[in-house]
Design a protein around this motif. Structure first.
Motif, PDB file in Angstrom:
ATOM      1  N   ASN A 291     -32.191 -46.906  -3.856  1.00  0.00           N
ATOM      2  CA  ASN A 291     -32.499 -46.796  -5.277  1.00  0.00           C
ATOM      3  C   ASN A 291     -32.041 -45.476  -5.902  1.00  0.00           C
ATOM      4  N   PRO A 292     -32.323 -44.322  -5.262  1.00  0.00           N
ATOM      5  CA  PRO A 292     -31.845 -43.053  -5.856  1.00  0.00           C
ATOM      6  C   PRO A 292     -30.325 -43.013  -6.007  1.00  0.00           C
ATOM      7  N   LEU A 293     -29.602 -43.447  -4.964  1.00  0.00           N
ATOM      8  CA  LEU A 293     -28.140 -43.463  -5.043  1.00  0.00           C
ATOM      9  C   LEU A 293     -27.660 -44.493  -6.058  1.00  0.00           C
ATOM     10  N   ASN A 294     -28.353 -45.614  -6.134  1.00  0.00           N
ATOM     11  CA  ASN A 294     -28.000 -46.653  -7.085  1.00  0.00           C
ATOM     12  C   ASN A 294     -28.145 -46.148  -8.521  1.00  0.00           C
ATOM     13  N   ILE A 295     -29.230 -45.433  -8.782  1.00  0.00           N
ATOM     14  CA  ILE A 295     -29.460 -44.876 -10.116  1.00  0.00           C
ATOM     15  C   ILE A 295     -28.387 -43.844 -10.464  1.00  0.00           C
ATOM     16  N   LEU A 296     -28.036 -42.987  -9.502  1.00  0.00           N
ATOM     17  CA  LEU A 296     -26.979 -41.997  -9.738  1.00  0.00           C
ATOM     18  C   LEU A 296     -25.649 -42.688 -10.004  1.00  0.00           C
ATOM     19  N   GLY A 297     -25.335 -43.714  -9.202  1.00  0.00           N
ATOM     20  CA  GLY A 297     -24.072 -44.421  -9.382  1.00  0.00           C
ATOM     21  C   GLY A 297     -23.985 -45.102 -10.736  1.00  0.00           C
ATOM     22  N   ILE A 298     -25.067 -45.778 -11.133  1.00  0.00           N
ATOM     23  CA  ILE A 298     -25.094 -46.478 -12.416  1.00  0.00           C
ATOM     24  C   ILE A 298     -24.877 -45.519 -13.577  1.00  0.00           C
ATOM     25  N   ASN A 299     -25.497 -44.345 -13.498  1.00  0.00           N
ATOM     26  CA  ASN A 299     -25.471 -43.413 -14.630  1.00  0.00           C
ATOM     27  C   ASN A 299     -24.278 -42.473 -14.641  1.00  0.00           C
ATOM     28  N   PHE A 300     -23.666 -42.230 -13.492  1.00  0.00           N
ATOM     29  CA  PHE A 300     -22.540 -41.290 -13.449  1.00  0.00           C
ATOM     30  C   PHE A 300     -21.204 -41.970 -13.172  1.00  0.00           C
ATOM     31  N   LEU A 301     -21.197 -42.977 -12.294  1.00  0.00           N
ATOM     32  CA  LEU A 301     -19.950 -43.697 -12.024  1.00  0.00           C
ATOM     33  C   LEU A 301     -19.738 -44.835 -13.009  1.00  0.00           C
ATOM     34  N   GLY A 302     -20.817 -45.297 -13.611  1.00  0.00           N
ATOM     35  CA  GLY A 302     -20.733 -46.449 -14.509  1.00  0.00           C
ATOM     36  C   GLY A 302     -21.160 -47.719 -13.807  1.00  0.00           C
ATOM     37  N   ARG A 303     -21.464 -48.744 -14.593  1.00  0.00           N
ATOM     38  CA  ARG A 303     -21.959 -49.994 -14.034  1.00  0.00           C
ATOM     39  C   ARG A 303     -20.901 -50.705 -13.194  1.00  0.00           C
ATOM     40  N   ARG A 304     -19.666 -50.746 -13.672  1.00  0.00           N
ATOM     41  CA  ARG A 304     -18.621 -51.517 -12.990  1.00  0.00           C
ATOM     42  C   ARG A 304     -18.276 -50.948 -11.622  1.00  0.00           C
ATOM     43  N   LEU A 305     -17.967 -49.651 -11.583  1.00  0.00           N
ATOM     44  CA  LEU A 305     -17.558 -49.030 -10.323  1.00  0.00           C
ATOM     45  C   LEU A 305     -18.701 -49.018  -9.320  1.00  0.00           C
ATOM     46  N   SER A 306     -19.910 -48.729  -9.794  1.00  0.00           N
ATOM     47  CA  SER A 306     -21.065 -48.715  -8.906  1.00  0.00           C
ATOM     48  C   SER A 306     -21.273 -50.074  -8.252  1.00  0.00           C
ATOM     49  N   LEU A 307     -21.159 -51.141  -9.056  1.00  0.00           N
ATOM     50  CA  LEU A 307     -21.360 -52.487  -8.523  1.00  0.00           C
ATOM     51  C   LEU A 307     -20.258 -52.877  -7.546  1.00  0.00           C
ATOM     52  N   SER A 308     -19.025 -52.514  -7.844  1.00  0.00           N
ATOM     53  CA  SER A 308     -17.927 -52.873  -6.941  1.00  0.00           C
ATOM     54  C   SER A 308     -18.063 -52.173  -5.589  1.00  0.00           C
ATOM     55  N   ILE A 309     -18.572 -50.940  -5.596  1.00  0.00           N
ATOM     56  CA  ILE A 309     -18.764 -50.203  -4.340  1.00  0.00           C
ATOM     57  C   ILE A 309     -19.862 -50.848  -3.492  1.00  0.00           C
ATOM     58  N   THR A 310     -21.008 -51.133  -4.109  1.00  0.00           N
ATOM     59  CA  THR A 310     -22.114 -51.713  -3.341  1.00  0.00           C
ATOM     60  C   THR A 310     -21.790 -53.126  -2.856  1.00  0.00           C
ATOM     61  N   MET A 311     -21.024 -53.890  -3.646  1.00  0.00           N
ATOM     62  CA  MET A 311     -20.626 -55.228  -3.193  1.00  0.00           C
ATOM     63  C   MET A 311     -19.666 -55.142  -2.009  1.00  0.00           C
ATOM     64  N   GLY A 312     -18.760 -54.178  -2.041  1.00  0.00           N
ATOM     65  CA  GLY A 312     -17.843 -53.992  -0.923  1.00  0.00           C
ATOM     66  C   GLY A 312     -18.579 -53.611   0.357  1.00  0.00           C
ATOM     67  N   CYS A 313     -19.568 -52.734   0.224  1.00  0.00           N
ATOM     68  CA  CYS A 313     -20.373 -52.336   1.385  1.00  0.00           C
ATOM     69  C   CYS A 313     -21.205 -53.500   1.912  1.00  0.00           C
ATOM     70  N   THR A 314     -21.681 -54.359   1.009  1.00  0.00           N
ATOM     71  CA  THR A 314     -22.434 -55.543   1.428  1.00  0.00           C
ATOM     72  C   THR A 314     -21.560 -56.451   2.294  1.00  0.00           C
ATOM     73  N   ALA A 315     -20.296 -56.629   1.888  1.00  0.00           N
ATOM     74  CA  ALA A 315     -19.362 -57.444   2.674  1.00  0.00           C
ATOM     75  C   ALA A 315     -19.201 -56.883   4.076  1.00  0.00           C
ATOM     76  N   LEU A 316     -19.100 -55.560   4.176  1.00  0.00           N
ATOM     77  CA  LEU A 316     -18.928 -54.912   5.480  1.00  0.00           C
ATOM     78  C   LEU A 316     -20.134 -55.131   6.383  1.00  0.00           C
ATOM     79  N   PHE A 317     -21.327 -54.959   5.840  1.00  0.00           N
ATOM     80  CA  PHE A 317     -22.531 -55.068   6.669  1.00  0.00           C
ATOM     81  C   PHE A 317     -22.819 -56.505   7.095  1.00  0.00           C
ATOM     82  N   PHE A 318     -22.371 -57.476   6.323  1.00  0.00           N
ATOM     83  CA  PHE A 318     -22.499 -58.855   6.789  1.00  0.00           C
ATOM     84  C   PHE A 318     -21.689 -59.050   8.076  1.00  0.00           C
ATOM     85  N   LEU A 319     -20.500 -58.478   8.117  1.00  0.00           N
ATOM     86  CA  LEU A 319     -19.672 -58.601   9.317  1.00  0.00           C
ATOM     87  C   LEU A 319     -20.271 -57.837  10.490  1.00  0.00           C
TER      88      LEU A 319
END
Length: 457
Positions: A314-342
């Motif tokens: 949550n803390p990193l998510n809040i920082l990402g949303i507010n400083f990286l923006g909604r789009r980039l933050s979401l693309s990063i976390t979705m990419g990491c989700t793909a990795l952890f599924f594997l």
């Protein structure tokens, strides 16, 4: 004036009640599998039908909320959900259980209006901080239902668990007298008097003073029209949002149901859980006549640990949303989700499995945080509820498919199921990265509650 207005709202408690209803299926599934001797597809169908009801009513309630108000639809959804949730505990058969849980899904679909009300009162600079914090209350609801299940199911049974879980939803109905209608919605319908009354109430609570002037906003009769979502201005955004919502939901409920499946079937490297080591493979306490295994205390503990992961980022998510923006933050976390599924396919200890599940829950929760904020911000007031409703409907298609992957395909091909989850997350990451509109620092459109000050001359 509205920066602290949400102190009076009960939306966090709504989130607790919704989380309990959604997580209920994960903890009840092993019990009903044994009681009614269900096959894999029958267990998966329960979850699918819950989200089918959610999908059908999500669009309808979103449309009605844009036309007749957020507050009315939110109240209706809670009355509906609480009633059918309680009825579920008296289900005499599997068919009745599936039908009644589908009706609960219909009611839960309207809970999103609480988030809409919350969003429309929060100033721009606070939305990126306050909305992700709502995840804490989803966590509270999830932990509460898991904790209750560990005590109630072994003692007085799953029916009493459902009855107890219905209590928060019933109690919250009484809290609606403290919740005002969205001031932005009232202004968009020309009901400035009600909007001003709400803002004055907020100002009094905050020990502030309303600025002089009058509220000015054009009244728009074209509210809640589906074709507006497909207007050239929003067409690409809408289509990509739908893809992302579908994929995020598919991944989120896939993680939850796969967690239960991993614990129930010991799929990873044929590891024995702590409870199996203590009680033995042939323990009657853990096996039923239909060859299923009920959750042991250690399994509930593992579910609690992995669920806590939902606020780990949550803390990193809040920082990402507010400083990286909604789009980039979401693309990063979705990419990491793909990795952890594997990574779930790696042979590891039970501790390693818990660690992977912990991180996956953290990532999928972060994905939901971001897309909820983005969707609420990108659409104007006249179509915001419908935009959220249609997105929620597409989202439930992903949730409907997830049980058949996590509970059926995973039994046949563990790696195949993980690769499918991962591939969907990669598609969502690409879609998020290419969204045409960034909403970071962007004021809510159309109804800005603008104040016209009197002319000094």
């Amino acid at each position: 004036t509205g920066s602290h207005a949400l102190n009076q709202f009960k939306t966090p408690k709504f989130i607790v009640a919704e989380a309990m209803e959604i997580m209920l299926i994960a903890v009840v599934s092993p019990v009903i599998r044994c009681e009614w001797q269900l096959n894999d597809w029958q267990v998966a169908l329960v979850t699918t039908m819950v989200f089918f009801g959610y999908m059908v009513f999500s669009i309808l309630l979103g449309l009605l909320a844009d036309r007749y108000g957020r507050w009315k639809i939110l109240l209706l959804s809670f009355l509906w959900g609480a009633y059918f949730s309680l009825l579920t505990s008296f289900a005499p058969s599997y068919i009745w259980f599936v039908f009644l849980r589908a009706m609960v899904g219909c009611g839960v679909s309207g809970h999103a209006q609480g988030l809409i009300i919350k969003t429309e009162f929060l100033p721009t600079k606070y939305r990126g901080y306050m909305l992700p914090l709502s995840q804490v209350f989803w966590l509270a609801g999830s932990l509460l239902i898991i904790g209750l299940a560990s005590v109630v199911i072994p003692t007085i049974g799953w029916r009493w668990l459902i009855r107890i879980a219905s209590i928060p939803g019933i109690i919250l109905i009484l809290a609606f007298k403290f919740i005002p209608e969205s001031a932005r919605y009232n202004v968009s319908t020309g009901n400035n008097k009600a909007a001003i009354a709400t803002l004055q109430r907020i100002a009094k609570m905050n020990r502030s003073v309303m600025p002089e002037g009058i509220l000015v906003e054009p009244v728009n009769e074209r509210r809640g029209r589906f074709r507006d979502l497909l207007d050239p201005k929003y067409l690409r955004t809408t289509l990509q949002i739908w893809i992302i919502w579908l994929g995020i939901s598919f991944a989120y409920y896939g993680v939850i149901l796969a967690s239960a499946e991993l614990l129930e079937r010991d799929l990873v490297c044929s590891l024995q859980t702590a409870a199996m080591k203590e009680l033995g493979d042939d323990s009657e306490e853990n096996h039923s006549p239909c060859h299923c295994r009920l959750f042991a205390p250690s399994d509930y503990r593992i579910m609690i640990i992995s669920t806590i992961g939902e606020i780990a980022l949550n803390p990193l998510n809040i920082l990402g949303i507010n400083f990286l923006g909604r789009r980039l933050s979401l693309s990063i976390t979705m990419g990491c989700t793909a990795l952890f599924f594997l990574l779930l396919n790696i042979c590891t200890t039970s501790t390693g499995l818990i660690g992977f599940l912990f991180m996956l829950r953290a990532l999928v929760a972060a994905n939901f945080n971001t897309i909820y904020i983005y969707t609420a911000e990108v659409y104007p007031t006249t179509m915001r509820a419908l935009g959220m409703g249609t997105s929620g409907s597409l989202c439930r298609i992903g949730a409907m498919v997830a049980p058949f992957i996590a509970q059926v395909l995973m039994s046949a091909s563990f790696l195949g199921a993980l690769c499918l989850f991962s591939a969907v997350c990669v598609v969502c990451a690409a879609s998020a990265f290419t969204l045409p509109i960034e909403t970071k620092g962007r004021a809510l459109q159309v109804c800005n509650l603008s104040v016209v000050l009197p002319c000094p001359h």
